[in-house]
Design an enzyme around this catalytic site. Sequence first.
Site, PDB file in Angstrom:
ATOM      1  N   ASP A 142     -10.322   1.973  -3.481  1.00 26.98           N
ATOM      2  CA  ASP A 142     -10.851   1.782  -2.130  1.00 26.98           C
ATOM      3  C   ASP A 142     -12.367   1.834  -2.139  1.00 26.98           C
ATOM      4  O   ASP A 142     -13.001   1.563  -1.116  1.00 26.98           O
ATOM      5  CB  ASP A 142     -10.326   2.879  -1.193  1.00 26.98           C
ATOM      6  CG  ASP A 142      -9.023   2.483  -0.527  1.00 26.98           C
ATOM      7  OD1 ASP A 142      -8.599   1.331  -0.702  1.00 26.98           O
ATOM      8  OD2 ASP A 142      -8.427   3.341   0.152  1.00 26.98           O
ATOM      9  N   ASP A 154       0.825  -1.206   0.000  1.00 25.12           N
ATOM     10  CA  ASP A 154       0.000   0.000   0.000  1.00 25.12           C
ATOM     11  C   ASP A 154       0.867   1.267   0.000  1.00 25.12           C
ATOM     12  O   ASP A 154       2.080   1.221   0.269  1.00 25.12           O
ATOM     13  CB  ASP A 154      -0.885  -0.034   1.260  1.00 25.12           C
ATOM     14  CG  ASP A 154      -2.184   0.727   1.109  1.00 25.12           C
ATOM     15  OD1 ASP A 154      -2.314   1.497   0.145  1.00 25.12           O
ATOM     16  OD2 ASP A 154      -3.069   0.547   1.976  1.00 25.12           O
TER      17      ASP A 154
END
Length: 733
Positions: free
Chosen positions: A552, A482
Amino acid sequence: MVKDLIIYDEAKQVFHLTNGHISYLLAVEEGKTLASLYFGKAVKAYHGQGKYPRVDRGFSGNLPGSLDRTYSKDTLPREYSSAGEMDYHEPATIVRQLDGSNALNLEFVDYKIQAGKPALEGLPAAYVENDDEAQTLTVVLKDQLTGLVYNLLYTIYRDVDIIARSVKVENQGQKEVYLEKVASMQLDFVAKDFDTISLPGAHVNERHPDRKPVAYGRQVFESRRGTSSHQMNPFLALVGKDTNDFNGEAYGFNFVYSGNHAISVEKDQLDQTRILVGINDYNFSWKLAPNETFQAPEVLLTYSDQGLNKMSHAFHEIIRERVVRSEFKHAKRPILVNNWEATYFDFDEEKLMPIVDEAKQLGIEMFVLDDGWFGHRNDDNSSLGDWKIFAEKFPHGLGHFADYVHAQGLKFGLWFEPEMISYDSDLYRQHPEYLMQVPGRAPSPSRNQYLLDLSNPEVVDNIYHQVADILENNGIDYVKWDMNRSISDIYSVALPADQQGEVYHRYVLGYYRLMERLIQKFPHVLFEGCSGGGGRFDAGVAYYMPQIWTSDNTDAVARLTIQYGTSLAYPTSMMTGHVSAIPNHQTGRQTLFETRGAAAMSTVFGYELDLTKLTDAEKALVKDQIKEYNQVRDLVVNGDFYRLKSPLTSNQAAWNFVSKDQNEVFVASFNILTAAQPVFTKTKLYGLDPNKNYQNVATKEVFGGDELMEIGLFDPVIHQDFTAQTYHFKVVD
Ligand code: DGJ
């Protein structure tokens, strides 16, 4: 004998790159200037004289020392321009020299044609598996005064309609110079009426196609965030006015780079369009000493005469087959459950075990432990940089939990954010100089975290060892990598003042180096890229990690546009999608479990919810979805993907995946809002064999391929919002 893909006509000084589908022509014009001649549908051979018509035009000057007023570099369509040449467009390169000047005169001096494709040092790029797949032309341009040599590389592939371009600069002079701009490619088109299609977006709203006419002046599609960004993907299409997914001309440009990029489109006084693609020159300056080289990243170009689907298809093929290197490229990617939206930071081993148990019951193949397992991280304010197990959450160690997951027959995946540092971390306490910050100025937080200075090899080394240690000792099968902020506070303590303009690019090179070391050391670990979802979704990342968390935003309806837009430039094998809980955590929307499944199944599939909270009916649906995905997952990863209906221009979205032998098809179609008085709509398939018969696996009905493509299937009328249908067809005799 293998047919040549690149022909050089020495008498006319014209290069012709062609694979029988596309042709790319460039010529050496007066003043040893490299000119763009043609890019488009293939021609067998070029018989033209290789010269543009000569016209005396006011305010477009001529070659130094020449009395010929009919030839100007300002009006000639060029392949690579520089500052200081009386070409008033934005130049491809700008070089500051020690005397303060920045003019160059890049003249054609040589060329080389070779089989295959050379690798680009330190950078991701498309590759070949054997030298017959492609040929590479290197055109050598030189500025005699500085001794700077620009090697323009052009690779044409035989079986996929892709030309890869990049530039390598060599300083063969006696003095150092500062490269202030090095575009990876330039292409000038003679009068054509283009639209641009770009992929702007935002966090949880990535890659929404934006189409607009090319107007006079210059427009730049760029990122200054240090990454390829949610806000503007490093992709652009130049298309005809009537081009759609199925028809019309489309030129695609896909930059294989994960940092600051700029794609500039400029329409001039003669309706000519110049496109430049490269590293953004914002805050860029690269010191090049004598005998040093600078390699600019690669751009993948394609041309389609059959609309955007054909353009996308070329990008899907090249990225999936010849950019992705992972052993998972064609493999079944495990169906996973990720604990992020299930627990956020609020978990420990005890709480996770029942989710793992449930995953096993349902047929899920991997458990992914997301953010919060390291340091003392219970929220997003601490511990980045400390890749050590949080003993409170895992009292018996992470390996113990991994063993538990493995004992249930599941693989075990783990989240990292290797490029970041928190003030509240041992790493910061020990090495404050690793945090990127401008001397004397406080750095700007974002999500209360800061950047590690990856332009510094010592920092890369530290993080490599920390991550490798965890991977080595805890039975990790998968990594989610990430990155939850944009870059700022650009400065490296490891570089002198006159090289601070290198930090943005050196950061990206450090990121690539770190990933390269990890994937070489752990070739059997599946890596998934992520940057707050799709903030770094580019072909550069695909060279290291075969899949990326698309967004997301897990809302199925929002995902339709995100996945539709992403598919313009990237294969579905690169996108991941999860079924999540309702109300959706990003939009608050309530959608059917089936609709969430159909959207996520159109990518590499998984779940992101608390499985222990599902009702029995939902558990049955999970089992059905896993059964269905098992039948079509190979099509989703390895098949040909075609967009059928755009959620941008209608109330529906649809796409289909076709196996390479055209014997199998998976279709997903979506109706967004219902209506009291609905009009009849159909979903027409694409890319099937018109002469084959296809049977619907569920209903056993048989249709001709021509029928499915020309007449299509009626969409059911359902009085409910957000509905989806999936169909799986197989060829029958
Ligand atoms: C952003 C990611 O995209 C999410 O899936 C999750 O991993 C969080 N970061 C964790 O901080």
